[in-house]
Design an enzyme around this catalytic site. Structure first.
Site, PDB file in Angstrom:
ATOM      1  N   ARG A 204      -9.974   1.229   1.759  1.00  0.00           N
ATOM      2  CA  ARG A 204     -10.242   1.321   0.447  1.00  0.00           C
ATOM      3  C   ARG A 204     -11.677   1.213   0.189  1.00  0.00           C
ATOM      4  O   ARG A 204     -12.346   1.959  -0.683  1.00  0.00           O
ATOM      5  CB  ARG A 204      -9.765   0.047  -0.335  1.00  0.00           C
ATOM      6  CG  ARG A 204      -9.950   0.194  -1.916  1.00  0.00           C
ATOM      7  CD  ARG A 204      -9.325  -0.996  -2.696  1.00  0.00           C
ATOM      8  NE  ARG A 204      -9.734  -1.061  -3.994  1.00  0.00           N
ATOM      9  CZ  ARG A 204     -10.934  -1.219  -4.479  1.00  0.00           C
ATOM     10  NH1 ARG A 204     -12.005  -1.628  -3.525  1.00  0.00           N
ATOM     11  NH2 ARG A 204     -11.326  -1.136  -5.805  1.00  0.00           N
TER      12      ARG A 204
ATOM     13  N   TYR B 294      -1.738   1.185  10.585  1.00  0.00           N
ATOM     14  CA  TYR B 294      -2.405   2.571  10.795  1.00  0.00           C
ATOM     15  C   TYR B 294      -3.583   2.383  11.142  1.00  0.00           C
ATOM     16  O   TYR B 294      -4.471   1.519  10.591  1.00  0.00           O
ATOM     17  CB  TYR B 294      -2.087   3.535  10.057  1.00  0.00           C
ATOM     18  CG  TYR B 294      -2.145   3.125   8.085  1.00  0.00           C
ATOM     19  CD1 TYR B 294      -3.611   3.129   7.708  1.00  0.00           C
ATOM     20  CD2 TYR B 294      -1.163   2.851   7.607  1.00  0.00           C
ATOM     21  CE1 TYR B 294      -3.782   2.715   6.568  1.00  0.00           C
ATOM     22  CE2 TYR B 294      -1.415   2.348   6.367  1.00  0.00           C
ATOM     23  CZ  TYR B 294      -2.687   2.278   5.838  1.00  0.00           C
ATOM     24  OH  TYR B 294      -2.896   1.713   4.462  1.00  0.00           O
TER      25      TYR B 294
ATOM     26  N   ASP C 272      -4.131   0.482 -11.957  1.00  0.00           N
ATOM     27  CA  ASP C 272      -3.471  -0.624 -11.986  1.00  0.00           C
ATOM     28  C   ASP C 272      -3.451  -1.199 -13.419  1.00  0.00           C
ATOM     29  O   ASP C 272      -2.461  -1.997 -14.008  1.00  0.00           O
ATOM     30  CB  ASP C 272      -3.835  -1.516 -11.051  1.00  0.00           C
ATOM     31  CG  ASP C 272      -3.490  -1.377  -9.534  1.00  0.00           C
ATOM     32  OD1 ASP C 272      -2.540  -0.618  -9.529  1.00  0.00           O
ATOM     33  OD2 ASP C 272      -4.020  -1.889  -8.728  1.00  0.00           O
TER      34      ASP C 272
END
Length: 405
Positions: free
Chosen positions: A113, A225, A302
């Site tokens: 992020r 990942y 969000d």
């Protein structure tokens, strides 16, 4: 001081929040001819959060901003999704990489992020007509015929910023949301996410490959990942437990986590043991609203529609919101046109994000099954053809947020 009035014919958008959604909205709005001010409460943008997945529905619109080349060294293109049972048994492998890029016309990427935020912020800083003001905490909104005003607390007092439209992109604990008259409480879901970031050389060999890995177990699941160009492995453990605290940075006790996963397969236990530390946060969901916009004020990401991470769509949906919002405001000049554009944005986005919220909630239940239900789930996964898993979500990945505007 008050922001200067708009040049002739150019609207001024004020965005509260410089996260993924806010920065993306600034870039899409600038491309649509708007002047933009982004205000964020943090004095410095910290690279918090975890790895995230950018699916083709997000990379498709980011590509039109010319951003994909900027991800080359920091994002990883996974070539496969591997789903395992908690003991390590492989249930399904779905091709990603070239296969899905050919299918959807845009890549799947995994990225940290903070790396994504940095790319967007650098582009914002180079974009004429976009200004980023940090250390500005929104405390009040006022709207009248001529526009909307945001009142901000700063280190040196108060600042007033006037604009034609105000966008709350200030996340899960949004201030714009209650200020714009929408109900505030979000509901914790009795699940927490634990995030670890393992430097490449400390990570087990199997976890370094360019794959998205999903492990399913009773009352918990694990996703991992590589991120940061393969220099680190992102691990997120999601656990059924009641705990709620605001923020992303609460420290998690590694011994507690190790105990919860002690009956999992050796690879899973090794991966969890390899993380130098853990942050945990409560997962928040919210019932969909009938509107996000009021007059010249709206929400995205969000702040509008928190979603559980089980379809990895949080960031991608914020980016879709940003592209859609700019498309709906492209030709809006007057207050009436802006309000109408925002109502159309609500119509375009609320149904879709509600459907994804519901699908993510359902997915979370499926991931955490135990006993005979888990056995049935595992059998179903084994029988699905490789393309089947990703194919079930074509309706998410095929979407073009700009074209549908």
């Amino acid at each position: 001081g008050a922001a200067s009035p708009c040049p002739k014919g150019q609207g001024h958008a004020l965005i509260a929040g410089a996260g993924i959604g806010g920065l993306a909205a600034a870039l899409f709005l600038a491309r649509a001819g708007w002047r933009v001010t982004i205000a964020d409460r943090e004095a410095v943008l910290h690279e918090v959060g975890a790895g995230l997945q950018l699916s083709p529905n997000a990379t498709r619109v980011l590509g039109r901003l010319g951003l994909i080349p900027e991800f080359t060294d920091i994002a990883v293109k996974p070539h496969e999704l591997v789903i395992r049972r908690h003991d390590g048994t492989v249930l399904n492998r779905s091709p990603m990489g070239r296969t899905s890029e050919a299918r959807f016309g845009a890549p799947f990427l995994v990225i940290h992020r903070g790396d994504l935020q940095s790319v967007l912020k650098r582009r914002v800083e180079k974009t004429p007509g976009v200004e980023l003001r940090l250390g500005r905490k929104i405390v009040e909104l006022r709207e009248d015929e001529s526009g909307v005003v945001g009142m901000f607390e700063t280190a040196s007092g108060e600042e007033r910023i006037e604009a034609d439209v105000l966008i709350g992109a200030d996340g899960l604990w949004s201030r714009v949301r209650p200020l714009s008259g929408l109900p505030h409480p979000s509901s914790p879901q009795g699940k927490t996410a634990w995030r670890g970031l393992i430097p490449r050389e400390a990570a087990p060999i199997f976890s370094r490959e360019a794959k998205v890995n999903l492990w399913l177990g009773p009352n918990a699941h694990l996703v991992h990942y590589p991120v940061s160009g393969g220099e680190a492995v992102n691990v997120v453990a999601i656990i059924d437990e009641h705990w709620s605290e605001e923020g992303w940075m609460a420290a998690g006790d590694p011994d507690h986590l190790a105990r919860l996963f002690h009956h999992w397969g050796r690879d899973a236990r090794e991966l969890i043991a390899a993380s130098p530390g853990w942050n945990r946060w409560a997962l928040i969901d919210r019932a969909p609203e009938s509107r996000w916009s009021r007059g010249r004020i709206t929400l995205l990401g969000d702040a509008a529609h928190p979603m559980l991470p089980f379809l990895a769509q949080g960031a991608s949906q914020a980016i879709e919101d940003a592209a859609s919002l700019a498309a709906h405001l492209r030709s809006a000049k007057s207050g009436r046109e802006i309000a109408a554009g925002l109502q159309n944005y609500d119509r375009a986005r609320i149904g879709r994000t509600a459907r994804i919220q519901a699908a993510a909630r359902r997915q979370g239940q499926i991931y955490h099954l135990a006993g005979p239900l888990a056995v049935a789930r595992d059998l179903g996964m084994r029988l699905l053809p490789g393309k089947g898993i990703i194919g079930r979500f074509d309706w998410i990945y095929d979407h073009d947020a700009e074209k549908t505007a």
